[in-house]
Motif scaffolding. Structure first.
Motif, mmCIF file in Angstrom:
data_model
loop_
_atom_site.group_PDB
_atom_site.id
_atom_site.type_symbol
_atom_site.label_atom_id
_atom_site.label_comp_id
_atom_site.label_asym_id
_atom_site.label_seq_id
_atom_site.Cartn_x
_atom_site.Cartn_y
_atom_site.Cartn_z
ATOM 1 N N GLU A 27 33.765 -50.881 12.786
ATOM 2 C CA GLU A 27 32.858 -51.255 11.687
ATOM 3 C C GLU A 27 31.884 -50.116 11.384
ATOM 4 O O GLU A 27 31.494 -49.915 10.229
ATOM 5 C CB GLU A 27 32.091 -52.539 12.036
ATOM 6 C CG GLU A 27 32.962 -53.765 12.174
ATOM 7 C CD GLU A 27 33.805 -54.065 10.943
ATOM 8 O OE1 GLU A 27 33.280 -53.988 9.828
ATOM 9 O OE2 GLU A 27 34.990 -54.380 11.100
ATOM 10 N N ILE A 28 31.512 -49.366 12.426
ATOM 11 C CA ILE A 28 30.638 -48.199 12.208
ATOM 12 C C ILE A 28 31.388 -47.166 11.363
ATOM 13 O O ILE A 28 30.828 -46.566 10.448
ATOM 14 C CB ILE A 28 30.175 -47.598 13.560
ATOM 15 C CG1 ILE A 28 29.215 -48.567 14.244
ATOM 16 C CG2 ILE A 28 29.496 -46.249 13.357
ATOM 17 C CD1 ILE A 28 28.960 -48.271 15.705
ATOM 18 N N VAL A 29 32.667 -46.977 11.680
ATOM 19 C CA VAL A 29 33.493 -46.051 10.889
ATOM 20 C C VAL A 29 33.586 -46.542 9.439
ATOM 21 O O VAL A 29 33.503 -45.751 8.488
ATOM 22 C CB VAL A 29 34.901 -45.887 11.521
ATOM 23 C CG1 VAL A 29 35.809 -45.061 10.627
ATOM 24 C CG2 VAL A 29 34.793 -45.243 12.880
ATOM 25 N N ALA A 30 33.699 -47.881 9.282
ATOM 26 C CA ALA A 30 33.778 -48.453 7.927
ATOM 27 C C ALA A 30 32.522 -48.134 7.113
ATOM 28 O O ALA A 30 32.596 -47.939 5.894
ATOM 29 C CB ALA A 30 33.986 -49.962 8.017
ATOM 30 N N VAL A 31 31.389 -48.034 7.792
ATOM 31 C CA VAL A 31 30.132 -47.695 7.107
ATOM 32 C C VAL A 31 30.211 -46.287 6.510
ATOM 33 O O VAL A 31 29.626 -46.004 5.469
ATOM 34 C CB VAL A 31 28.940 -47.814 8.089
ATOM 35 C CG1 VAL A 31 27.667 -47.237 7.491
ATOM 36 C CG2 VAL A 31 28.718 -49.256 8.494
ATOM 37 N N LEU A 32 30.972 -45.430 7.175
ATOM 38 C CA LEU A 32 31.055 -44.028 6.743
ATOM 39 C C LEU A 32 32.164 -43.786 5.721
ATOM 40 O O LEU A 32 32.143 -42.791 4.997
ATOM 41 C CB LEU A 32 31.279 -43.118 7.945
ATOM 42 C CG LEU A 32 30.213 -43.191 9.036
ATOM 43 C CD1 LEU A 32 30.659 -42.417 10.255
ATOM 44 C CD2 LEU A 32 28.894 -42.651 8.528
ATOM 45 N N THR A 33 33.141 -44.667 5.675
ATOM 46 C CA THR A 33 34.292 -44.448 4.785
ATOM 47 C C THR A 33 33.922 -44.810 3.328
ATOM 48 O O THR A 33 32.872 -45.412 3.091
ATOM 49 C CB THR A 33 35.511 -45.257 5.285
ATOM 50 O OG1 THR A 33 35.075 -46.573 5.582
ATOM 51 C CG2 THR A 33 36.118 -44.630 6.508
#
Lengths: 148, 113
Positions: A27-33
């Motif tokens: 989900e943290i990665v999703a924040v960056l994508t």
């Protein structure tokens, strides 16, 4: 919510994953994508705590990782804020009171913002980061006051 | 009196050089003064980040001269084990070896085995 006034630079975030199942990390990665793209606000993940303003911690923190997390926290420059992502870090979650768990995270290092959820939505993570940003502004003003 | 040294590839002037030195010192000081004032010496903040692991001593992370020959010594360790055992560093031991081996060679040559 308060206005960002004092902290006039990009907010850099370091992510420490301690025993996480990877759901919060994704989900943290999703924040960056591109769907959320937090980097357009200057919020970016960095590879070293020595460059970071915010420490993002996920997972219930196994005993072997506790001293490493403390060291990572101590290596960050002041002012700094700690954001816990997910239920495991916040309360211990399903691992609460396990023999091999040193967490919840606030028993290892001081925590400023809790983002509960299993896993929390990206919007909640961004909200948590903004709260940490406000906390850092407050700390920076205190630091400036001490210098004067 | 001229301070300028002219050469085919350019010129050198100590006054100009000092002016630039002063200018760059001011720029360096300005960059330094904008650094983080809350920086704490003698804490983890000055140590390198090694994934949260403690920093090993310099002796442990240093590549020693002997490490260069590690593969060679490892491959011939049967030979080196014996050689290192007799390598005492005492000159008298080496002279004894010299005399002993010399005596054997002499015995072989003169004794006519």
């Amino acid at each position: 919510m308060g206005k960002l006034t004092n902290f006039k630079r990009s907010l850099w975030v370091f992510h420490a994953s301690g025993g996480s199942c990877n759901a919060c990390d994704i989900e943290i990665v999703a924040v960056l994508t591109p769907r959320y793209d937090a980097e357009r606000f200057g919020i970016k993940l960095v590879g070293s705590p020595r460059h970071a303003d915010v420490l993002l911690v996920t997972g219930a923190i196994p005993r072997d990782f506790a001293d490493k997390l403390r060291r990572i926290y101590e290596q960050m420059p002041d002012p700094k804020a700690v954001v816990v992502i997910g239920n495991c870090g916040t309360t211990g979650g399903v691992f609460y009171d396990s023999y091999n768990i040193a967490g919840p995270i606030d028993e290892v290092i001081p925590v400023d913002v809790y983002v509960p959820g299993c896993p929390p939505r990206p919007e909640a993570i961004i909200d948590g980061i903004v709260k940490a940003w406000l906390k850092i502004e407050k700390l920076e003003k205190e630091l400036e006051g001490k210098e004067k | 009196m001229s301070f300028t040294l002219t050469t085919p590839s350019g010129f050198w002037n100590p006054i100009l050089w000092l002016v630039f030195l002063a200018l760059f010192s001011i720029i360096a000081y300005l960059i330094y003064s904008r650094g983080n004032p809350s920086y704490k010496k003698d804490t983890e903040q000055i140590k390198p980040y090694l994934s949260g692991n403690p920093e090993p001593t310099k002796e442990k992370v240093q590549v020693k001269a002997g490490d260069i020959y590690w593969g060679f010594i490892e491959a011939l360790k049967g030979y080196y084990k014996v050689l290192q055992a007799i390598h005492t560093g005492d000159m008298r031991d080496y002279i004894l070896w010299y005399l002993g081996i010399g005596a054997i060679i002499t015995f072989i040559l003169i004794g006519g085995v």
